[in-house]
Design a protein around this motif. Structure first.
Motif, PDB file in Angstrom:
ATOM      1  N   PHE A 164       0.795  -1.231   0.000  1.00 52.04           N
ATOM      2  CA  PHE A 164       0.000   0.000   0.000  1.00 52.04           C
ATOM      3  C   PHE A 164       0.827   1.281   0.000  1.00 52.04           C
ATOM      4  N   GLY A 165       2.145   1.172   0.156  1.00 45.50           N
ATOM      5  CA  GLY A 165       2.973   2.375   0.183  1.00 45.50           C
ATOM      6  C   GLY A 165       2.855   3.179   1.466  1.00 45.50           C
ATOM      7  N   LEU A 166       2.348   2.563   2.546  1.00 42.66           N
ATOM      8  CA  LEU A 166       2.229   3.275   3.820  1.00 42.66           C
ATOM      9  C   LEU A 166       3.615   3.548   4.390  1.00 42.66           C
ATOM     10  N   GLN A 167       3.711   4.591   5.203  1.00 43.01           N
ATOM     11  CA  GLN A 167       4.985   4.966   5.808  1.00 43.01           C
ATOM     12  C   GLN A 167       4.853   4.989   7.326  1.00 43.01           C
ATOM     13  N   VAL A 168       5.881   4.487   8.007  1.00 41.67           N
ATOM     14  CA  VAL A 168       5.911   4.548   9.471  1.00 41.67           C
ATOM     15  C   VAL A 168       6.108   6.009   9.870  1.00 41.67           C
ATOM     16  N   ILE A 169       5.224   6.513  10.730  1.00 41.02           N
ATOM     17  CA  ILE A 169       5.342   7.894  11.205  1.00 41.02           C
ATOM     18  C   ILE A 169       5.700   7.958  12.686  1.00 41.02           C
ATOM     19  N   SER A 170       5.583   6.830  13.376  1.00 39.97           N
ATOM     20  CA  SER A 170       5.968   6.774  14.778  1.00 39.97           C
ATOM     21  C   SER A 170       6.271   5.328  15.137  1.00 39.97           C
ATOM     22  N   ASP A 171       7.393   5.131  15.815  1.00 40.54           N
ATOM     23  CA  ASP A 171       7.824   3.791  16.207  1.00 40.54           C
ATOM     24  C   ASP A 171       7.677   3.661  17.718  1.00 40.54           C
ATOM     25  N   PHE A 172       7.003   2.615  18.168  1.00 43.10           N
ATOM     26  CA  PHE A 172       6.798   2.385  19.597  1.00 43.10           C
ATOM     27  C   PHE A 172       7.750   1.318  20.127  1.00 43.10           C
ATOM     28  N   GLY A 173       8.851   1.086  19.434  1.00 44.44           N
ATOM     29  CA  GLY A 173       9.790   0.047  19.848  1.00 44.44           C
ATOM     30  C   GLY A 173       9.190  -1.332  19.636  1.00 44.44           C
ATOM     31  N   GLU A 174       9.379  -2.212  20.587  1.00 40.05           N
ATOM     32  CA  GLU A 174       8.875  -3.585  20.459  1.00 40.05           C
ATOM     33  C   GLU A 174       7.347  -3.652  20.472  1.00 40.05           C
ATOM     34  N   ARG A 175       6.679  -2.616  20.980  1.00 37.91           N
ATOM     35  CA  ARG A 175       5.208  -2.607  21.069  1.00 37.91           C
ATOM     36  C   ARG A 175       4.542  -2.465  19.715  1.00 37.91           C
ATOM     37  N   GLY A 176       5.173  -1.742  18.769  1.00 35.06           N
ATOM     38  CA  GLY A 176       4.536  -1.554  17.476  1.00 35.06           C
ATOM     39  C   GLY A 176       4.888  -0.235  16.847  1.00 35.06           C
ATOM     40  N   CYS A 177       3.998   0.255  15.981  1.00 36.95           N
ATOM     41  CA  CYS A 177       4.252   1.501  15.271  1.00 36.95           C
ATOM     42  C   CYS A 177       2.948   2.072  14.728  1.00 36.95           C
ATOM     43  N   ALA A 178       3.050   3.311  14.246  1.00 37.63           N
ATOM     44  CA  ALA A 178       1.947   3.977  13.559  1.00 37.63           C
ATOM     45  C   ALA A 178       2.369   4.215  12.120  1.00 37.63           C
ATOM     46  N   MET A 179       1.444   3.958  11.191  1.00 34.05           N
ATOM     47  CA  MET A 179       1.724   4.157   9.767  1.00 34.05           C
ATOM     48  C   MET A 179       0.717   5.156   9.192  1.00 34.05           C
ATOM     49  N   ARG A 180       1.223   6.069   8.389  1.00 34.58           N
ATOM     50  CA  ARG A 180       0.342   7.023   7.707  1.00 34.58           C
ATOM     51  C   ARG A 180      -0.478   6.266   6.670  1.00 34.58           C
ATOM     52  N   CYS A 181      -1.785   6.493   6.718  1.00 37.03           N
ATOM     53  CA  CYS A 181      -2.717   5.769   5.856  1.00 37.03           C
ATOM     54  C   CYS A 181      -3.719   6.786   5.312  1.00 37.03           C
ATOM     55  N   GLY A 182      -3.383   7.441   4.230  1.00 36.71           N
ATOM     56  CA  GLY A 182      -4.233   8.508   3.715  1.00 36.71           C
ATOM     57  C   GLY A 182      -3.812   9.838   4.308  1.00 36.71           C
ATOM     58  N   ASP A 183      -4.591  10.864   4.035  1.00 38.07           N
ATOM     59  CA  ASP A 183      -4.236  12.205   4.479  1.00 38.07           C
ATOM     60  C   ASP A 183      -4.359  12.403   5.986  1.00 38.07           C
ATOM     61  N   ARG A 184      -5.383  11.801   6.586  1.00 41.19           N
ATOM     62  CA  ARG A 184      -5.632  12.038   8.010  1.00 41.19           C
ATOM     63  C   ARG A 184      -5.976  10.768   8.761  1.00 41.19           C
ATOM     64  N   GLN A 185      -5.480   9.630   8.296  1.00 39.30           N
ATOM     65  CA  GLN A 185      -5.744   8.376   8.986  1.00 39.30           C
ATOM     66  C   GLN A 185      -4.425   7.693   9.340  1.00 39.30           C
ATOM     67  N   VAL A 186      -4.488   6.933  10.417  1.00 38.00           N
ATOM     68  CA  VAL A 186      -3.322   6.218  10.912  1.00 38.00           C
ATOM     69  C   VAL A 186      -3.696   4.749  11.098  1.00 38.00           C
ATOM     70  N   LEU A 187      -2.821   3.869  10.638  1.00 38.70           N
ATOM     71  CA  LEU A 187      -2.953   2.437  10.902  1.00 38.70           C
ATOM     72  C   LEU A 187      -1.933   2.104  11.977  1.00 38.70           C
ATOM     73  N   LEU A 188      -2.422   1.655  13.129  1.00 36.66           N
ATOM     74  CA  LEU A 188      -1.545   1.245  14.218  1.00 36.66           C
ATOM     75  C   LEU A 188      -1.311  -0.252  14.130  1.00 36.66           C
ATOM     76  N   LEU A 189      -0.063  -0.656  14.235  1.00 38.87           N
ATOM     77  CA  LEU A 189       0.296  -2.072  14.285  1.00 38.87           C
ATOM     78  C   LEU A 189       0.883  -2.331  15.661  1.00 38.87           C
ATOM     79  N   PHE A 190       0.188  -3.135  16.447  1.00 40.07           N
ATOM     80  CA  PHE A 190       0.662  -3.489  17.782  1.00 40.07           C
ATOM     81  C   PHE A 190       1.038  -4.964  17.821  1.00 40.07           C
ATOM     82  N   LYS A 191       2.149  -5.259  18.464  1.00 41.94           N
ATOM     83  CA  LYS A 191       2.532  -6.651  18.672  1.00 41.94           C
ATOM     84  C   LYS A 191       1.542  -7.271  19.647  1.00 41.94           C
TER      85      LYS A 191
END
Length: 132
Positions: A29-56
């Protein structure tokens, strides 16, 4: 009176291996990591104003956070109708198995496939919902 809301800002997926999921969403999808939470996960930019959070899965238990979950979830990405053939080709080129294709009564089309954690991912054209 209900206070004003501006829609969904973020959605979360709970994954076994954050780095595998990041690579999938970056590549497909071409998403970009905008914030890294270390081992817990990260936030990825998903569109203009949406965020996809990936949590372990289980990664937040040691800090007493409510951010944890399990199971196969679903999310949908909006695509222009004109891009559907390119998306189908892109998925095939990347070895992604399409589980279902559906044409909706309002004229929209959806294609469903799985991410590395078996979350059901949908790409959807306008005409899936009365509001899209």
């Amino acid at each position: 009176m209900i206070p004003k809301s501006e829609g969904v800002l973020e959605s979360s997926l709970y994954v076994n291996d954050v780095s595998v999921s990041v690579r999938f969403y970056e590549k497909i999808f071409g998403l970009q990591v905008i914030s890294d939470f270390g081992e817990r996960g990260c936030a990825m930019r998903c569109g203009d104003r949406q965020v996809l959070l990936l949590f372990k899965k289980g990664g937040s238990r040691h800090i007493q956070s409510p951010h944890d979950g399990d199971g196969e979830l679903h999310l949908a990405f909006a695509i222009p109708a004109s891009e559907l053939p390119a998306w189908e080709t892109w998925l095939a080129e990347n070895g992604i198995v399409v589980e279902e294709k559906r044409k909706w009564e309002l004229g929209g089309e959806s294609v469903y496939f799985r991410d590395p954690d078996r979350h059901l991912v949908e790409i959807a054209t306008p005409g899936v919902w009365s509001i899209y």
